[in-house]
Design a protein around this motif. Structure first.
Motif, PDB file in Angstrom:
ATOM      1  N   GLN A 134       0.826  -1.199   0.000  1.00  0.00           N
ATOM      2  CA  GLN A 134       0.000   0.000   0.000  1.00  0.00           C
ATOM      3  C   GLN A 134       0.862   1.251   0.000  1.00  0.00           C
ATOM      4  O   GLN A 134       1.781   1.382   0.802  1.00  0.00           O
ATOM      5  CB  GLN A 134      -0.933   0.011   1.209  1.00  0.00           C
ATOM      6  CG  GLN A 134      -1.872   1.198   1.267  1.00  0.00           C
ATOM      7  CD  GLN A 134      -2.819   1.236   0.072  1.00  0.00           C
ATOM      8  OE1 GLN A 134      -3.279   0.197  -0.385  1.00  0.00           O
ATOM      9  NE2 GLN A 134      -3.098   2.425  -0.439  1.00  0.00           N
ATOM     10  N   GLY A 137      -2.880   6.824   0.497  1.00  0.00           N
ATOM     11  CA  GLY A 137      -4.277   6.477   0.635  1.00  0.00           C
ATOM     12  C   GLY A 137      -4.496   5.212   1.445  1.00  0.00           C
ATOM     13  O   GLY A 137      -3.574   4.665   2.060  1.00  0.00           O
ATOM     14  N   LYS A 138      -5.745   4.753   1.440  1.00  0.00           N
ATOM     15  CA  LYS A 138      -6.115   3.554   2.187  1.00  0.00           C
ATOM     16  C   LYS A 138      -7.008   2.671   1.318  1.00  0.00           C
ATOM     17  O   LYS A 138      -7.826   3.171   0.543  1.00  0.00           O
ATOM     18  CB  LYS A 138      -6.885   3.916   3.465  1.00  0.00           C
ATOM     19  CG  LYS A 138      -6.097   4.737   4.472  1.00  0.00           C
ATOM     20  CD  LYS A 138      -6.968   5.069   5.673  1.00  0.00           C
ATOM     21  CE  LYS A 138      -6.233   5.941   6.671  1.00  0.00           C
ATOM     22  NZ  LYS A 138      -7.097   6.293   7.829  1.00  0.00           N
ATOM     23  N   ARG A 139      -6.828   1.356   1.473  1.00  0.00           N
ATOM     24  CA  ARG A 139      -7.697   0.401   0.796  1.00  0.00           C
ATOM     25  C   ARG A 139      -8.067  -0.718   1.771  1.00  0.00           C
ATOM     26  O   ARG A 139      -7.236  -1.150   2.564  1.00  0.00           O
ATOM     27  CB  ARG A 139      -7.022  -0.213  -0.433  1.00  0.00           C
ATOM     28  CG  ARG A 139      -6.671   0.782  -1.514  1.00  0.00           C
ATOM     29  CD  ARG A 139      -6.275   0.088  -2.803  1.00  0.00           C
ATOM     30  NE  ARG A 139      -7.441  -0.391  -3.527  1.00  0.00           N
ATOM     31  CZ  ARG A 139      -7.403  -1.262  -4.533  1.00  0.00           C
ATOM     32  NH1 ARG A 139      -6.251  -1.798  -4.891  1.00  0.00           N
ATOM     33  NH2 ARG A 139      -8.502  -1.633  -5.151  1.00  0.00           N
ATOM     34  N   GLU A 173      -2.741   0.740   5.093  1.00  0.00           N
ATOM     35  CA  GLU A 173      -2.270   2.117   5.067  1.00  0.00           C
ATOM     36  C   GLU A 173      -0.859   2.146   4.498  1.00  0.00           C
ATOM     37  O   GLU A 173      -0.232   1.100   4.316  1.00  0.00           O
ATOM     38  CB  GLU A 173      -2.314   2.702   6.480  1.00  0.00           C
ATOM     39  CG  GLU A 173      -3.716   2.709   7.071  1.00  0.00           C
ATOM     40  CD  GLU A 173      -3.741   3.277   8.478  1.00  0.00           C
ATOM     41  OE1 GLU A 173      -4.415   4.296   8.685  1.00  0.00           O
ATOM     42  OE2 GLU A 173      -3.068   2.696   9.350  1.00  0.00           O
ATOM     43  N   THR A 190     -11.303   0.719  -2.427  1.00  0.00           N
ATOM     44  CA  THR A 190     -10.557   1.929  -2.102  1.00  0.00           C
ATOM     45  C   THR A 190     -11.368   2.860  -1.208  1.00  0.00           C
ATOM     46  O   THR A 190     -12.537   3.143  -1.483  1.00  0.00           O
ATOM     47  CB  THR A 190     -10.160   2.667  -3.392  1.00  0.00           C
ATOM     48  OG1 THR A 190      -9.537   1.737  -4.273  1.00  0.00           O
ATOM     49  CG2 THR A 190      -9.206   3.802  -3.097  1.00  0.00           C
ATOM     50  N   ASP A 192      -9.920   6.073   0.012  1.00  0.00           N
ATOM     51  CA  ASP A 192      -9.644   7.369  -0.601  1.00  0.00           C
ATOM     52  C   ASP A 192      -8.572   7.176  -1.671  1.00  0.00           C
ATOM     53  O   ASP A 192      -8.012   6.090  -1.788  1.00  0.00           O
ATOM     54  CB  ASP A 192      -9.238   8.416   0.438  1.00  0.00           C
ATOM     55  CG  ASP A 192      -8.224   7.903   1.443  1.00  0.00           C
ATOM     56  OD1 ASP A 192      -8.302   8.287   2.615  1.00  0.00           O
ATOM     57  OD2 ASP A 192      -7.342   7.104   1.039  1.00  0.00           O
ATOM     58  N   SER A 194      -5.786   6.339  -3.928  1.00  0.00           N
ATOM     59  CA  SER A 194      -4.803   5.393  -3.424  1.00  0.00           C
ATOM     60  C   SER A 194      -3.858   4.935  -4.522  1.00  0.00           C
ATOM     61  O   SER A 194      -4.235   4.829  -5.692  1.00  0.00           O
ATOM     62  CB  SER A 194      -5.543   4.175  -2.836  1.00  0.00           C
ATOM     63  OG  SER A 194      -4.700   3.067  -2.690  1.00  0.00           O
ATOM     64  N   SER A 196      -1.335   1.548  -5.027  1.00  0.00           N
ATOM     65  CA  SER A 196      -0.875   0.277  -4.482  1.00  0.00           C
ATOM     66  C   SER A 196      -0.025  -0.418  -5.530  1.00  0.00           C
ATOM     67  O   SER A 196      -0.213  -0.236  -6.738  1.00  0.00           O
ATOM     68  CB  SER A 196      -2.042  -0.607  -4.045  1.00  0.00           C
ATOM     69  OG  SER A 196      -2.942  -0.836  -5.108  1.00  0.00           O
TER      70      SER A 196
END
Length: 377
Positions: A134, A137-139, A173, A190, A192, A194, A196
């Motif tokens: 990651q 952003g965050k997933r 994160e 997702t 926000d 992101s 990866s």
């Protein structure tokens, strides 16, 4: 330089080909190796494999690059995917370095996903090992157990399934790593905007090995000999295949399959061939031998084209396989083969006494002029 926050050997013992796992803060002091604008720029290049996946109102759509513009693409429920980005961006080349302890013949590529909120490719199953790292952003990632699952949405080519019960359900994160072995269903969603990075390791199937070797046998006129039986006699059961004749035909087949010299050459060429386009540019103008010699004497480094595979067999480092081609090294130059294959870059120090060997320098000059190795800036 990227550094892992865990011991790779311990990881292999506990998890490789066994079970998926989330490694929180898997990188030390993680920073993204590429920006979203650079990812979009890669997707606009004709040589690079890219896709845009959207899921608007439950309808999946896939568009393939290269793309001229992204203005009409939705800013939610969508994802831009770039394959083999490590072949084209130096930051991603460095990103792979912490994983160099894994076999290079298994390594496939680094895939980048630039994902908008709610973006993803749906629940699906892959048949390769992947480290999903990651970035910004965050997933949210869900991973299920191995099992029998129903296929869905065949038209998309996304290898989707209808769904699964999760054994992992976590939010990743920046700096977190999710490892997924082959055959485990998974889905990323997702939260926000992101980035990866999927570092993939792909092993060949039995079918691919057999098919590839058969093609090699045919193209190289191996075994172009008919069955002969000068002791043939008449028989009443003319529809029968006698055991002796079956064994003779089987022996013919086994001699091809057990030709270790042919298999070793084919396998080296097969495993060193990249599945994705490489950024190879022949030297223009070509290097001259005295220029290369001076370059090495100045202590500068030669670097391998990113993503290119150079391999050798454990019992024969005098024969190397570079991007699908076989090169037999001069006698006594086995160390040079290991330098070409085991190092991403090297200087005169790694060559040692071979740095003054005319045959080695001639081969190195040819490799540089082909654009397979190039001087570090």
């Amino acid at each position: 330089m990227y550094q892992l926050n865990f011991d790779l050997n311990e990881f292999l013992t506990r998890f490789w080909h066994k079970e998926p796992v989330v490694i929180k803060s898997g990188f030390v002091d993680f920073e993204d190796p590429i920006s979203p604008d650079e990812v979009a720029g890669l997707a606009m290049e004709e040589e690079i494999d890219s896709r845009f996946v959207a899921n608007q109102d439950g309808e999946w759509q896939v568009q393939h690059g290269p793309f001229e513009s992204f203005e009409s693409f939705p800013d939610t429920h969508s994802q831009l995917i770039v394959q083999a980005a490590n072949h084209w961006h130096p930051g991603l080349r460095a990103f792979v370095e912490p994983f160099r302890g894994l076999p290079n013949w298994l390594f496939d590529d680094v895939m980048i996903c630039l994902s908008m909120p709610e973006g993803g490719v749906g629940p699906h199953i892959d048949q390769y090992d992947v480290f999903i790292c990651q970035g910004m952003g965050k997933r949210r990632w869900r991973v299920g157990d191995k099992g029998e699952y129903k296929d869905a949405n065949h038209h998309t080519g996304l290898r989707q399934i209808e769904g699964f019960d999760p054994i992992i359900d976590e939010i990743l994160e920046p700096g977190d790593i999710l490892y997924i072995p082959p055959g485990f269903p998974h889905e990323g969603n997702t939260i926000d905007v992101s980035l990866s990075y999927s570092i993939g390791y792909r092993s060949p199937k039995k079918q691919e090995l057999l098919n590839g070797y058969a093609d090699y046998v045919i193209s190289n006129d191996k075994g172009d000999i008919h069955y002969h039986n000068p002791e043939l006699q008449t028989r009443d059961e003319h529809g029968m295949i006698p055991k002796a004749e079956y064994n003779a035909l089987n022996d013919m087949l086994m001699k091809l399959i057990n030709d270790d010299e042919a298999k070793a050459r084919w396998m080296g060429e097969q495993l060193s061939t990249s599945r994705h386009e490489l950024d190879i540019m022949a030297a223009d103008p070509p290097w001259q031998s005295d220029e290369l010699q001076q370059f090495l004497e100045d202590g500068l480094f030669l670097e391998k084209v990113s993503g290119m595979k150079a391999l050798y067999h454990e019992n024969n480092p005098g024969v190397v396989f570079i991007n699908g081609e076989t090169i037999e090294l001069p006698e006594g130059c086995e160390i040079f083969g290991k330098v070409l294959c085991d190092f991403e870059d090297f200087s005169i120090d790694e060559l040692g006494p071979l740095a003054s060997n005319p045959a080695v320098l001639a081969l190195l000059l040819d490799l540089c002029n082909q654009g397979l190795w190039y001087p570090q800036a």
